[in-house]
Write a protein that holds these residues in place. Structure first.
Motif, PDB file in Angstrom:
ATOM      1  N   ASP A 184      -0.319   2.683  -3.795  1.00 23.97           N
ATOM      2  CA  ASP A 184       0.984   2.209  -3.311  1.00 23.97           C
ATOM      3  C   ASP A 184       0.908   1.484  -1.971  1.00 23.97           C
ATOM      4  O   ASP A 184       1.905   0.928  -1.513  1.00 23.97           O
ATOM      5  N   ASN A 185      -0.247   1.504  -1.325  1.00 23.24           N
ATOM      6  CA  ASN A 185      -0.378   0.854  -0.023  1.00 23.24           C
ATOM      7  C   ASN A 185      -0.751  -0.613  -0.178  1.00 23.24           C
ATOM      8  O   ASN A 185      -1.506  -0.993  -1.079  1.00 23.24           O
ATOM      9  N   ASN A 186      -0.231  -1.403   0.742  1.00 27.10           N
ATOM     10  CA  ASN A 186      -0.528  -2.829   0.740  1.00 27.10           C
ATOM     11  C   ASN A 186      -1.796  -3.063   1.557  1.00 27.10           C
ATOM     12  O   ASN A 186      -1.743  -3.404   2.736  1.00 27.10           O
ATOM     13  N   ILE A 187      -2.926  -2.869   0.937  1.00 24.10           N
ATOM     14  CA  ILE A 187      -4.200  -3.055   1.628  1.00 24.10           C
ATOM     15  C   ILE A 187      -4.423  -4.548   1.830  1.00 24.10           C
ATOM     16  O   ILE A 187      -4.494  -5.306   0.863  1.00 24.10           O
ATOM     17  N   ASP A 188      -4.559  -4.958   3.097  1.00 29.19           N
ATOM     18  CA  ASP A 188      -4.670  -6.392   3.386  1.00 29.19           C
ATOM     19  C   ASP A 188      -5.649  -6.657   4.525  1.00 29.19           C
ATOM     20  O   ASP A 188      -5.443  -7.549   5.345  1.00 29.19           O
ATOM     21  N   ALA A 189      -6.738  -5.875   4.569  1.00 28.12           N
ATOM     22  CA  ALA A 189      -7.733  -6.049   5.622  1.00 28.12           C
ATOM     23  C   ALA A 189      -9.090  -5.569   5.116  1.00 28.12           C
ATOM     24  O   ALA A 189      -9.179  -4.747   4.207  1.00 28.12           O
ATOM     25  N   ALA A 190     -10.136  -6.070   5.748  1.00 25.64           N
ATOM     26  CA  ALA A 190     -11.479  -5.621   5.377  1.00 25.64           C
ATOM     27  C   ALA A 190     -11.685  -4.159   5.758  1.00 25.64           C
ATOM     28  O   ALA A 190     -12.415  -3.425   5.086  1.00 25.64           O
ATOM     29  N   VAL A 191     -11.044  -3.735   6.853  1.00 23.77           N
ATOM     30  CA  VAL A 191     -10.980  -2.324   7.232  1.00 23.77           C
ATOM     31  C   VAL A 191      -9.511  -1.965   7.335  1.00 23.77           C
ATOM     32  O   VAL A 191      -8.776  -2.578   8.119  1.00 23.77           O
ATOM     33  N   PHE A 192      -9.076  -0.973   6.557  1.00 26.19           N
ATOM     34  CA  PHE A 192      -7.658  -0.630   6.492  1.00 26.19           C
ATOM     35  C   PHE A 192      -7.505   0.869   6.650  1.00 26.19           C
ATOM     36  O   PHE A 192      -8.083   1.654   5.893  1.00 26.19           O
TER      37      PHE A 192
END
Length: 615
Positions: A184-192
């Motif tokens: 459900d999370n909007n993962i939008d980075a190389a490290v999140f």
């Protein structure tokens, strides 16, 4: 009440005493530029502001590393014999513990412990999904992980995660260029990370994110040691609650948006950035450093290129000022409008060097900032208590919407629209060399561009004959009580849009002859009670001090070329002031503690001399 001297026995260059010439601060000696005068933990809690505003007052500062970092944040030690090992093998992994769940090239860590990770994943990821009370240490011991469609390191659940860069190791965490949702999370980075995240250790880490952010943390993001290279299409570092960086960190960021960004829309006391030191190099298409709350910088070496640099700034210069409504000096009339920069488009990209939506505190460090927009900016207040600044700005070098206070520091502003701008400016110390295409120092609030209201800009009420103070009601203020200031401006040297008070310091203003500009421009009053002031510039809109407790000599001349020497001698022939302006001029304003009202002084401009009474 202003005193005007009308002297007819003047040399051919001198027409009359200036009835409205300006003068500036003091400081036993002028700055260089060929000018001279003979005058001589969880994270530690942060002190929260009282009242409704989230701004921190001077009484709340300085915050220190002890306030910002826990003991464990800086501890990169670990016992390898007791640690869980995780070995990455290209498309798979192995581990010594059941707390590590492996599914293909996805490694999920589920319990509190220290994990030593090494090896390569060509298309995989590390996930932390432990108890919400768990504190985990991930030791990167020569890791190269690429996640083609997600984050290489994803911290979903834990209390806090410490990422330690093993000594002497080089580590890589990268996204492959796209993101596909895995929960459900909007993962939008190389490290999140959804939790507190601390980086430490003496190794290096390269983070690459060609489609979005470099490192995202939804809580506190902390760096206490190590070397980091961040390459991202969007923000380099992006946190919700805080970004905290200590003195031994080496950070290099190349970002398609902001270099370091912290924003919290739910809690006004969060969204802050604290930098205790380190070496920080940022190249950002947006802001270099930006916070929705305050920014505090204690020390460090900063090299920031924002928005492509000052060459991308859009503010016009004053070089084409020729008069209101298209007329020359003869056609000027009250209420006329200038050629002003258009109001900023709120939807446009911010390209500032260092920006705080709340207060900005700088207590030391070295700064090289080249920005398309303001180089140092706050929507509330800027306080500078030290540091060395090399600034090129496409707009203002230092801008605060409400107040700007400088007690110390060295400022070399080689390019700016306006050098210093705030509604209220208080200069207590420091050394300034300011070059501005418009006003050198401007007291104006509520806008991020200059010259829209107050003084000559809103209504010129003095007329050319009287050249008294303006009749508008600007509420800005400039107070100079110390420091060394050299201002070279194509607009007004000092534009108070309200009141100007000089009680100390050493101030030199070099203004142009052309256009609707003045050495001093103020609405209400300009008072000098101490310090040395040397001012030259245009005569058409000239004002001098409206009140003084030390003598002022103000002279209107014919046009004089640049590099023409000016000297002021007392009745005994002693040279009190000697100055050579870099720009042409038509007025001279001089004041120092050695000048006494009512006494006669000899002013020499080039080869011509005349005797004038100080008022």
């Amino acid at each position: 009440m202003k005193k005007y001297l009308s002297v007819l026995l003047v040399f051919s260059l001198v027409c009359c005493l200036l009835a409205g010439c300006g003068t500036r601060g003091e400081n036993n000696e002028t700055t260089s530029n060929n000018n001279e005068t003979t005058d001589n933990n969880s994270q530690p809690s942060v002190t929260e502001p009282s009242g409704t505003s989230s701004a921190l007052s001077d009484a709340d500062f300085p915050q220190t590393d002890a306030d910002m970092f826990t003991d464990r944040d800086g501890k990169a030690m670990y016992d390898e014999s007791k640690a869980v090992t995780v070995k990455l093998n290209g498309t798979s992994a192995t581990s010594s513990s059941d707390s590590v769940k492996i599914s293909g090239s996805t490694v999920t860590i589920t319990e509190e412990a220290t994990y030593v990770i090494s090896g390569t994943l060509t298309d995989g990821m590390i996930i932390v999904n432990a108890e919400d009370t768990a504190k985990l240490q991930l030791v990167l011991n020569g890791v190269d992980i690429t996640a083609k469609t997600s984050a290489a390191l994803y911290i979903s659940e834990a209390d806090k995660v410490f990422v330690t860069l093993a000594e002497g190791t080089q580590n890589i965490l990268a996204n492959g260029g796209s993101f596909t949702a895995i929960d459900d999370n909007n993962i939008d980075a190389a490290v999140f990370s959804k939790q507190d995240l601390t980086f430490n250790g003496s190794g290096s880490l390269t983070v690459t994110s060609p489609a979005a952010h470099g490192i995202v943390c939804k809580d506190d993001l902390v760096f206490t040691d190590g070397a980091y290279t961040i390459n991202s299409a969007s923000h380099g570092l992006d946190a919700n609650d805080s970004v905290r960086i200590s003195g031994s960190v080496k950070l290099s960021v190349d970002a398609g948006k902001d270099g370091i960004r912290c924003e919290n829309t739910d809690d006004a006391s969060l969204g802050f950035i604290y930098i205790g030191g380190g070496t920080i190099n940022i190249e950002a298409e947006g802001d270099g450093i930006a916070a929705s709350a305050y920014v505090q910088i204690e020390d460090g070496a900063f090299d920031i290129l924002a928005g492509g640099g000052s060459e991308n700034g859009s503010a016009p210069s004053s070089d084409n000022y020729g008069g209101f409504m298209g007329g020359g000096h003869g056609g000027m009339r009250p209420g006329g409008s200038q050629n002003l920069p258009a109001a900023a488009d709120e939807s446009s990209t911010s390209m500032k060097g260092i920006k705080a939506a709340d207060s900005l505190f700088i207590n030391g460090g070295t700064f090289r900032i080249d920005s398309a927009d303001d180089s140092v900016h706050s929507d509330v207040s800027v306080t500078i208590n030290g540091g060395t600044f090399e600034i090129k700005s496409g707009d203002d070098a230092v801008h605060a919407e409400e107040s700007l206070t400088v007690t110390a520091g060295t400022f070399n502003i080689t390019e700016s629209y306006e050098g210093l701008e705030a509604l209220n400016i208080d200069i207590k110390g420091g050394e300034f060399s300011i070059t501005a295409s418009d006003d050198g120092i401007n007291a104006a609030g509520g806008t991020d561009f200059s010259g829209t209201v107050g003084g000559r800009d809103g209504m010129f009420g003095g007329g050319h004959g009287g050249m008294g103070g303006g009749m508008s009601s600007g509420n800005g203020s400039i107070v100079i009580s110390g420091g060394k200031l050299f201002v070279k401006a194509s607009g007004d040297g000092i534009d108070a849009n309200g009141t100007l008070t000089i009680s100390g310091g050493n101030t030199v203003v070099t203004g142009p002859v052309q256009g609707d500009t003045a050495t001093l421009d103020y609405d209400r009053s300009a008072t000098i009670t101490g310090g040395t002031f040397i001012g030259t510039g245009a005569q058409g809109m000239a004002q001098t001090f409206s009140a003084s407790e030390q003598g002022v000599v103000a002279v209107r001349l014919g046009n004089q070329s640049a590099d023409t020497n000016i000297t002021l001698k007392d009745k005994n022939g002693k040279t009190l002031i000697s100055h050579t302006p870099e720009l042409s001029f038509a007025v001279v304003i001089l004041s120092s503690p050695d000048i006494v009202s009512g006494e006669l002084y000899t002013v020499t401009v080039g080869s011509e001399s005349g005797e004038f009474e100080a008022y």
